[in-house]
Write a protein that holds these residues in place. Structure first.
Motif, PDB file in Angstrom:
ATOM      1  N   LYS A   2     -19.661 -18.540 -57.755  1.00 43.51           N
ATOM      2  CA  LYS A   2     -19.264 -17.868 -56.519  1.00 43.51           C
ATOM      3  C   LYS A   2     -19.035 -16.381 -56.766  1.00 43.51           C
ATOM      4  CE  LYS A   2     -16.142 -18.443 -52.621  1.00 43.51           C
ATOM      5  NZ  LYS A   2     -16.661 -17.324 -51.971  1.00 43.51           N
ATOM      6  N   ARG A   3     -19.560 -15.577 -55.870  1.00 45.52           N
ATOM      7  CA  ARG A   3     -19.356 -14.135 -55.967  1.00 45.52           C
ATOM      8  C   ARG A   3     -18.165 -13.726 -55.120  1.00 45.52           C
ATOM      9  NH1 ARG A   3     -25.037 -11.477 -54.667  1.00 45.52           N
ATOM     10  NH2 ARG A   3     -24.598 -12.531 -52.739  1.00 45.52           N
ATOM     11  N   ASP A   4     -17.448 -12.714 -55.574  1.00 42.73           N
ATOM     12  CA  ASP A   4     -16.307 -12.178 -54.843  1.00 42.73           C
ATOM     13  C   ASP A   4     -16.838 -11.109 -53.894  1.00 42.73           C
ATOM     14  OD1 ASP A   4     -14.065 -10.659 -54.005  1.00 42.73           O
ATOM     15  OD2 ASP A   4     -12.957 -11.311 -55.774  1.00 42.73           O
ATOM     16  N   SER A   5     -16.792 -11.378 -52.616  1.00 43.98           N
ATOM     17  CA  SER A   5     -17.355 -10.449 -51.626  1.00 43.98           C
ATOM     18  C   SER A   5     -16.272  -9.681 -50.867  1.00 43.98           C
ATOM     19  CB  SER A   5     -18.237 -11.219 -50.639  1.00 43.98           C
ATOM     20  OG  SER A   5     -17.482 -12.196 -49.958  1.00 43.98           O
ATOM     21  N   ARG A   6     -15.049  -9.676 -51.390  1.00 46.77           N
ATOM     22  CA  ARG A   6     -13.955  -9.018 -50.669  1.00 46.77           C
ATOM     23  C   ARG A   6     -14.190  -7.524 -50.487  1.00 46.77           C
ATOM     24  NH1 ARG A   6      -8.745 -10.453 -53.753  1.00 46.77           N
ATOM     25  NH2 ARG A   6     -10.225 -10.302 -55.452  1.00 46.77           N
ATOM     26  N   LEU A   7     -14.698  -6.835 -51.506  1.00 44.14           N
ATOM     27  CA  LEU A   7     -14.940  -5.399 -51.367  1.00 44.14           C
ATOM     28  C   LEU A   7     -15.962  -5.137 -50.269  1.00 44.14           C
ATOM     29  CD1 LEU A   7     -14.443  -2.480 -52.251  1.00 44.14           C
ATOM     30  CD2 LEU A   7     -16.190  -2.809 -54.023  1.00 44.14           C
ATOM     31  N   PHE A  87     -18.441  -8.732 -62.577  1.00 40.52           N
ATOM     32  CA  PHE A  87     -19.591  -9.590 -62.846  1.00 40.52           C
ATOM     33  C   PHE A  87     -19.226 -11.056 -62.720  1.00 40.52           C
ATOM     34  CE2 PHE A  87     -20.237  -5.751 -65.483  1.00 40.52           C
ATOM     35  CZ  PHE A  87     -21.353  -5.255 -64.823  1.00 40.52           C
ATOM     36  N   ALA A  88     -20.171 -11.834 -62.249  1.00 36.13           N
ATOM     37  CA  ALA A  88     -19.967 -13.275 -62.137  1.00 36.13           C
ATOM     38  C   ALA A  88     -20.494 -13.989 -63.384  1.00 36.13           C
ATOM     39  CB  ALA A  88     -20.679 -13.808 -60.891  1.00 36.13           C
TER      40      ALA A  88
END
Length: 149
Positions: A2-7, A87-88
């Protein structure tokens, strides 16, 4: 993974907010971003703690940008979000006994650190004003295409 898309989500919300002359509710921002208002409130709360946004309650309440767009960099927003991992990808094991894996980890760690430093330095140079200008330019191009009929 899972990628962190908060930014990306925060930037999306802030660009919508910058385009408004009134506060935006969590519900309106959630609709723009395709998420839940609770997620918006939690995320915007982090930005409020850093003084980037303000909030007000009541009939005309909502979220509003509290700073000049040129004063906020992507790096500041990344920090406000708790510095999520860039990075994931990563090492298979953080403390391997195998010498081969230790060598692999050392090489990857060096590369990751160098790449992260480069990316964060780039984030320091990009402001919300830069993104707003990019949006305006893209919008103008699209609008001018429609006027050429």
């Amino acid at each position: 993974m899972k990628r962190d898309s908060r930014l990306s989500s925060v930037l999306h919300a802030l660009m919508h907010m910058a385009d408004q002359d009134r506060p935006m509710t969590s519900e309106a921002l959630a609709q723009c971003m395709g998420t839940n208002p609770v997620v918006v409130r939690r995320t915007m709360g982090l930005l409020r703690e850093c003084g980037i946004v303000t909030s007000s309650r009541g009939h005309d309440g909502g979220w509003r940008i509290a700073v000049d767009l040129s004063a906020v960099s992507l790096h500041q927003l990344h920090e406000a979000l708790g510095e999520p991992a860039i990075f994931a990808i990563g090492n298979r094991s953080d403390t391997p006994e195998c010498l081969v894996e230790q060598a692999v980890n050392a090489a990857l760690d060096d590369a990751f650190a160098e790449a992260e430093a480069l990316l964060l330095e780039r984030f320091r140079k990009i402001t919300l004003a830069d993104l707003a200008m990019e949006f305006t330019e893209r919008f103008d191009v699209l609008r001018n295409r429609g006027n050429r009929t």
